[in-house]
Design an enzyme around this catalytic site. Structure first.
Site, PDB file in Angstrom:
ATOM      1  N   ASN A  89       0.805  -1.226   0.000  1.00  0.00           N
ATOM      2  CA  ASN A  89       0.000   0.000   0.000  1.00  0.00           C
ATOM      3  C   ASN A  89       0.839   1.277   0.000  1.00  0.00           C
ATOM      4  O   ASN A  89       0.389   2.300  -0.514  1.00  0.00           O
ATOM      5  CB  ASN A  89      -0.905  -0.014   1.243  1.00  0.00           C
ATOM      6  CG  ASN A  89      -1.457   1.351   1.568  1.00  0.00           C
ATOM      7  OD1 ASN A  89      -2.402   1.824   0.942  1.00  0.00           O
ATOM      8  ND2 ASN A  89      -0.858   2.027   2.553  1.00  0.00           N
ATOM      9  N   TYR A 155       4.193   8.817 -11.127  1.00  0.00           N
ATOM     10  CA  TYR A 155       3.200   8.150 -10.266  1.00  0.00           C
ATOM     11  C   TYR A 155       2.328   7.212 -11.109  1.00  0.00           C
ATOM     12  O   TYR A 155       2.154   6.041 -10.779  1.00  0.00           O
ATOM     13  CB  TYR A 155       2.337   9.204  -9.572  1.00  0.00           C
ATOM     14  CG  TYR A 155       1.251   8.615  -8.691  1.00  0.00           C
ATOM     15  CD1 TYR A 155       1.546   8.177  -7.396  1.00  0.00           C
ATOM     16  CD2 TYR A 155      -0.059   8.488  -9.137  1.00  0.00           C
ATOM     17  CE1 TYR A 155       0.559   7.627  -6.587  1.00  0.00           C
ATOM     18  CE2 TYR A 155      -1.048   7.950  -8.332  1.00  0.00           C
ATOM     19  CZ  TYR A 155      -0.726   7.524  -7.057  1.00  0.00           C
ATOM     20  OH  TYR A 155      -1.714   6.972  -6.257  1.00  0.00           O
ATOM     21  N   ALA A 156       1.796   7.741 -12.215  1.00  0.00           N
ATOM     22  CA  ALA A 156       0.916   6.922 -13.068  1.00  0.00           C
ATOM     23  C   ALA A 156       1.669   5.707 -13.598  1.00  0.00           C
ATOM     24  O   ALA A 156       1.140   4.582 -13.616  1.00  0.00           O
ATOM     25  CB  ALA A 156       0.374   7.777 -14.216  1.00  0.00           C
ATOM     26  N   SER A 158       4.233   4.198 -12.233  1.00  0.00           N
ATOM     27  CA  SER A 158       4.474   3.228 -11.145  1.00  0.00           C
ATOM     28  C   SER A 158       3.220   2.413 -10.869  1.00  0.00           C
ATOM     29  O   SER A 158       3.279   1.212 -10.598  1.00  0.00           O
ATOM     30  CB  SER A 158       4.946   3.948  -9.874  1.00  0.00           C
ATOM     31  OG  SER A 158       3.887   4.670  -9.269  1.00  0.00           O
TER      32      SER A 158
HETATM   33  N1  NAD Z   1      -5.301   9.028  -1.570  1.00  0.00           N
HETATM   34  C1  NAD Z   1      -5.631   8.811  -2.841  1.00  0.00           C
HETATM   35  O1  NAD Z   1      -6.359   9.599  -3.467  1.00  0.00           O
HETATM   36  C2  NAD Z   1      -5.150   7.586  -3.557  1.00  0.00           C
HETATM   37  C3  NAD Z   1      -5.748   7.260  -4.783  1.00  0.00           C
HETATM   38  C4  NAD Z   1      -5.300   6.129  -5.461  1.00  0.00           C
HETATM   39  C5  NAD Z   1      -4.290   5.354  -4.914  1.00  0.00           C
HETATM   40  N2  NAD Z   1      -3.738   5.710  -3.730  1.00  0.00           N
HETATM   41  C6  NAD Z   1      -2.659   4.889  -3.207  1.00  0.00           C
HETATM   42  O2  NAD Z   1      -3.000   4.387  -1.941  1.00  0.00           O
HETATM   43  C7  NAD Z   1      -1.818   4.219  -1.157  1.00  0.00           C
HETATM   44  C8  NAD Z   1      -1.995   4.912   0.191  1.00  0.00           C
HETATM   45  O3  NAD Z   1      -2.220   6.285  -0.057  1.00  0.00           O
HETATM   46  P1  NAD Z   1      -2.672   7.317   1.086  1.00  0.00           P
HETATM   47  O4  NAD Z   1      -3.523   8.325   0.428  1.00  0.00           O
HETATM   48  O5  NAD Z   1      -3.175   6.591   2.271  1.00  0.00           O
HETATM   49  O6  NAD Z   1      -1.271   8.001   1.395  1.00  0.00           O
HETATM   50  P2  NAD Z   1      -0.694   8.649   2.743  1.00  0.00           P
HETATM   51  O7  NAD Z   1       0.349   9.601   2.306  1.00  0.00           O
HETATM   52  O8  NAD Z   1      -1.808   9.158   3.595  1.00  0.00           O
HETATM   53  O9  NAD Z   1      -0.022   7.390   3.459  1.00  0.00           O
HETATM   54  C9  NAD Z   1       1.076   6.720   2.867  1.00  0.00           C
HETATM   55  C10 NAD Z   1       1.857   6.009   3.952  1.00  0.00           C
HETATM   56  O10 NAD Z   1       3.025   5.419   3.310  1.00  0.00           O
HETATM   57  C11 NAD Z   1       4.140   5.666   4.152  1.00  0.00           C
HETATM   58  N3  NAD Z   1       5.392   5.691   3.366  1.00  0.00           N
HETATM   59  C12 NAD Z   1       5.755   6.595   2.434  1.00  0.00           C
HETATM   60  N4  NAD Z   1       6.998   6.352   2.004  1.00  0.00           N
HETATM   61  C13 NAD Z   1       7.437   5.250   2.658  1.00  0.00           C
HETATM   62  C14 NAD Z   1       8.650   4.517   2.660  1.00  0.00           C
HETATM   63  N5  NAD Z   1       9.700   4.875   1.897  1.00  0.00           N
HETATM   64  N6  NAD Z   1       8.753   3.435   3.449  1.00  0.00           N
HETATM   65  C15 NAD Z   1       7.721   3.070   4.250  1.00  0.00           C
HETATM   66  N7  NAD Z   1       6.557   3.739   4.313  1.00  0.00           N
HETATM   67  C16 NAD Z   1       6.410   4.823   3.535  1.00  0.00           C
HETATM   68  C17 NAD Z   1       3.866   7.027   4.776  1.00  0.00           C
HETATM   69  O11 NAD Z   1       4.645   7.257   5.958  1.00  0.00           O
HETATM   70  C18 NAD Z   1       2.370   6.956   5.038  1.00  0.00           C
HETATM   71  O12 NAD Z   1       2.079   6.444   6.333  1.00  0.00           O
HETATM   72  C19 NAD Z   1      -0.669   4.789  -1.999  1.00  0.00           C
HETATM   73  O13 NAD Z   1      -0.014   3.753  -2.673  1.00  0.00           O
HETATM   74  C20 NAD Z   1      -1.382   5.680  -2.982  1.00  0.00           C
HETATM   75  O14 NAD Z   1      -0.647   5.842  -4.171  1.00  0.00           O
HETATM   76  C21 NAD Z   1      -4.148   6.801  -3.029  1.00  0.00           C
END
Ligand code: NAD
Length: 248
Positions: A89, A155-156, A158
């Site tokens: 995630n 990002y896209a 990845s």
């Molecule tokens: N929020 C959105 O709109 C959305 C939409 C589509 C997909 N996503 C995907 O869902 C996932 C979670 O997103 P979110 O919105 O909860 O993000 P967020 O930023 O709220 O949380 C991400 C978490 O990942 C951790 N993290 C970041 N880099 C790290 C590293 N190098 N090692 C370990 N941990 C690390 C952060 O500390 C954080 O706790 C992501 O992969 C994101 O791309 C999010």
């Protein structure tokens, strides 16, 4: 209690979507490993999870370092001896325009969002194979299917890479009873998107036929379904959780 006695590892589990996934699994009886670069936040999330017969383990890991991923998996294996469910995630999402993306930023996004999922899978699989019921769930994005509307090309790319990784895993590990699926949310309200500002989020909301952007729990419900026994015949699937933002 669909996940009683199941060991679940969630990367980026400290906040946002990851934390919602941790809470949902814990609520249904799983032992949850909350793995994150932010140990304090991971500890806080782990402490707040349902504790009945289940125990939870906060782990600090910087997923850009292979050695730390190996240490994390060893720690989990030492504590629980097996891993049933892996949720890749963790992710970052810069909004940098195409011509402004530096090589370093490209590498950083690909390392955290895609390479870490490859390394986590590779190291978790030896502990998942003996369970004969393993589940890998990769959190991709609508951006990985259609290109980023607001988010960067790195990002896209990845998130599209995560889809191909999911399909490869699904083909290769079906023989071990392991399924691999992806969830593709569109905008979800978390720290990641709140950083874009309310004006941008208001604009985006108009693009959602269901009239709102996603909540972390919307994504968590989809993840739990794919991890459940009810989904045992589903593999290589990409489950959209997007309020109708993208219909394909
Ligand atoms: N929020 C959105 O709109 C959305 C939409 C589509 C997909 N996503 C995907 O869902 C996932 C979670 O997103 P979110 O919105 O909860 O993000 P967020 O930023 O709220 O949380 C991400 C978490 O990942 C951790 N993290 C970041 N880099 C790290 C590293 N190098 N090692 C370990 N941990 C690390 C952060 O500390 C954080 O706790 C992501 O992969 C994101 O791309 C999010």
């Amino acid at each position: 209690m669909r996940f009683e006695e199941k060991i679940v590892l969630v990367t980026g589990g400290a906040r946002g979507i990851g934390a919602a996934i941790c809470r949902a699994f814990a609520h249904e009886g799983a032992h949850v490993v909350v793995a994150d670069i932010d140990l304090k936040a991971a500890q806080k999330t782990a402490t707040g999870l349902d504790h009945q017969k289940n125990e939870h383990l906060p782990v600090r890991v910087d997923l850009t370092h292979k050695s730390q991923i190996l240490k994390m998996v060893e720690l989990v294996a030492k504590e629980f001896s097996m891993i049933h469910i892996l949720v890749n995630n963790a992710g970052i999402c810069p909004l940098t325009g195409f011509e402004d993306i530096s090589e370093e930023e490209w590498d950083q996004v690909l390392n955290i969002n895609l390479k870490s999922a490859f390394l986590c899978c590779q190291n978790v699989l030896p502990y998942m194979k003996p369970t004969h019921c393993g589940r890998i769930i990769n959190i991709s994005s609508a951006a990985g299917k259609m290109g980023g509307v607001l988010v960067g090309a790195h990002y896209a790319a990845s998130k599209a890479g995560l889809l191909a990784l999911t399909w490869c895993l699904a083909r290769a590990y079906a023989q071990y009873g392991i399924t691999a699926n992806a969830v593709a949310p569109a905008t979800v309200e978390t720290d990641m998107t709140r950083a874009w500002g309310q004006a941008k989020l208001k604009q985006l909301r108009k693009k959602f036929p269901l009239g709102r952007i996603g909540k972390p729990d919307d994504v968590a419900s989809a993840v739990l379904f794919l991890a459940s026994d009810e989904a045992e015949f589903i593999t290589g699937e990409v489950l959209d959780v997007n309020g109708g933002f993208l219909m394909d």
